[in-house]
Design a protein around this motif. Structure first.
Motif, PDB file in Angstrom:
ATOM      1  N   GLU A 101       0.833  -1.207   0.000  1.00  0.00           N
ATOM      2  CA  GLU A 101       0.000   0.000   0.000  1.00  0.00           C
ATOM      3  C   GLU A 101       0.865   1.254   0.000  1.00  0.00           C
ATOM      4  O   GLU A 101       0.522   2.256  -0.639  1.00  0.00           O
ATOM      5  N   ILE A 102       2.002   1.213   0.708  1.00  0.00           N
ATOM      6  CA  ILE A 102       2.929   2.339   0.679  1.00  0.00           C
ATOM      7  C   ILE A 102       3.471   2.525  -0.735  1.00  0.00           C
ATOM      8  O   ILE A 102       3.583   3.652  -1.240  1.00  0.00           O
ATOM      9  N   SER A 103       3.751   1.411  -1.418  1.00  0.00           N
ATOM     10  CA  SER A 103       4.232   1.473  -2.799  1.00  0.00           C
ATOM     11  C   SER A 103       3.189   2.089  -3.722  1.00  0.00           C
ATOM     12  O   SER A 103       3.520   2.879  -4.615  1.00  0.00           O
ATOM     13  N   VAL A 104       1.904   1.739  -3.509  1.00  0.00           N
ATOM     14  CA  VAL A 104       0.818   2.318  -4.312  1.00  0.00           C
ATOM     15  C   VAL A 104       0.766   3.824  -4.126  1.00  0.00           C
ATOM     16  O   VAL A 104       0.695   4.600  -5.100  1.00  0.00           O
ATOM     17  N   LEU A 105       0.806   4.276  -2.873  1.00  0.00           N
ATOM     18  CA  LEU A 105       0.745   5.714  -2.591  1.00  0.00           C
ATOM     19  C   LEU A 105       1.955   6.448  -3.167  1.00  0.00           C
ATOM     20  O   LEU A 105       1.832   7.565  -3.688  1.00  0.00           O
ATOM     21  N   THR A 106       3.124   5.818  -3.076  1.00  0.00           N
ATOM     22  CA  THR A 106       4.336   6.442  -3.615  1.00  0.00           C
ATOM     23  C   THR A 106       4.214   6.631  -5.121  1.00  0.00           C
ATOM     24  O   THR A 106       4.587   7.681  -5.662  1.00  0.00           O
ATOM     25  N   ARG A 107       3.688   5.619  -5.811  1.00  0.00           N
ATOM     26  CA  ARG A 107       3.518   5.722  -7.261  1.00  0.00           C
ATOM     27  C   ARG A 107       2.575   6.862  -7.624  1.00  0.00           C
ATOM     28  O   ARG A 107       2.833   7.624  -8.555  1.00  0.00           O
TER      29      ARG A 107
ATOM     30  N   ALA B 108       1.913   9.482  -5.839  1.00  0.00           N
ATOM     31  CA  ALA B 108       2.566  10.751  -5.511  1.00  0.00           C
ATOM     32  C   ALA B 108       3.555  11.162  -6.595  1.00  0.00           C
ATOM     33  O   ALA B 108       3.818  12.351  -6.797  1.00  0.00           O
ATOM     34  N   GLN B 109       4.097  10.160  -7.317  1.00  0.00           N
ATOM     35  CA  GLN B 109       5.052  10.437  -8.392  1.00  0.00           C
ATOM     36  C   GLN B 109       4.384  10.665  -9.742  1.00  0.00           C
ATOM     37  O   GLN B 109       5.060  10.794 -10.758  1.00  0.00           O
TER      38      GLN B 109
END
Length: 327
Positions: free
Chosen positions: A191-197, A199-200
């Motif tokens: 889920e952190i990876s999803v949010l990071t993507r 945000a980018q």
């Protein structure tokens, strides 16, 4: 066993490598749903259809769109609603005033990968309009059968937490789905990876910008299907599949067990999984690996068992633990 070199690689090895690359390619758009990706590939190899179940927002729709992009397949999406008509899916005859004749206008079902979004939100009459398409791979309008493109797969989604305004799929239609895949909530890291993507600047509506490109096509898929058809099945494995399915018919927790169609489906998915893992024969572990997604929607719990918290998966796990495994 060493991996095949480019010089020794057969068409089967090449097709397997292309389909294995799907996981990486779809991972550019969807995070942490490898089992669902594998299930969709197995369904394509077996010429079957998939029911995806998960709460809203777990990338069910994005998963299907990414698969279509990575396989260079045509895809269409239909949002199922209470007022959707069968002709909105299959197509209809349209009167042309210039020629004074009726012509057939194809519906969205004429595609390679049909995404039936929230299929349980439309009444049974419209749900049943997909039955002929899924089973016969054709649409009959005004007595004329019209073949669907090849490959053809229906990926239907449904939400397991909302019951108001929904129409549960009847057993006859559930049985037409080769697999029922559950799409879970992601882990904390995913889920952190999803949010990071996001945000980018990741845009789920623009898969090309995300870098998703075709890694296989209909030719590789056909070569893979031919290879799966050559996977050997021993008499002991066939008996093991039958014993599992017969045990569901005798389970005290169930009112409906697995039909012979379900047994055939389990054998097909086990063969596809065996080939994907690099073998030309089926093992009991292959059968166990695909038993839950292939059978969970083909059984029906007794009301008293359901009230006690029994689930289809728990019944199947118990059966798998007790049915003797061939040596």
């Amino acid at each position: 066993m060493s991996a095949p070199t480019p010089e020794t690689m057969t068409s089967s090895d090449s097709a397997r490598a292309s389909l294995e690359a799907l996981r990486t390619e779809i991972g550019k758009a969807v995070v942490g749903q490898d089992p669902a990706v594998t299930g969709l590939v197995v369904a394509l190899l077996c010429k079957g259809h998939v029911l995806l179940e998960g709460v809203p927002g777990v990338a069910k729709t994005l998963l299907v769109r990414a698969l279509a992009s990575a396989l260079e397949l045509d895809t269409k999406r239909v949002q199922f609603t209470p007022d959707l008509m069968p002709s909105d899916i299959t197509g209809s005859l349209v009167y042309d005033a210039r020629t004074a004749e009726f012509s057939f206008q194809a519906g969205p079902v004429f595609t390679n990968l049909l995404l039936a979004d929230e299929i349980n939100r439309t009444p049974p009459k419209t749900q049943s309009s997909l039955l002929e398409s899924m089973e016969e791979r054709q649409v009959t309008v005004d007595g004329t059968p019209r073949p669907l493109p090849e490959p053809f797969l229906v990926a239907a989604t449904q939400n397991p937490v909302e019951y108001e305004g929904t129409y549960p799929l009847p057993e006859a239609q559930l049985d037409r789905f080769l697999l029922k895949l559950t799409v879970p909530l992601p882990s904390r890291e995913d889920e952190i990876s999803v949010l990071t993507r996001h945000a980018q600047g990741f845009d789920p509506r623009d898969l090309k910008a995300a870098g998703v490109s075709p890694v296989a096509g209909p030719a590789e898929l056909e070569a893979a299907r031919e290879a799966v058809a050559k996977v050997a099945v021993s008499a002991e494995i066939a008996g093991y599949v039958v014993d599992i399915c017969r045990a569901t018919r005798e389970s005290p927790s169930l009112t409906l067990g697995v039909s012979p169609r379900g047994a055939t489906a389990l054998l097909s998915t086990a063969r596809a999984w065996a080939w994907l893992t690099g073998r030309d024969y089926v093992t009991p572990d292959d059968v166990k690996a695909l038993a839950l997604p292939t059978l969970r929607h083909r059984i029906q719990l007794r009301p008293e068992a359901e009230m006690e918290g029994v689930t289809p998966d728990s019944v199947l796990n118990s059966i798998l633990a007790h049915v003797p495994v061939p040596r």
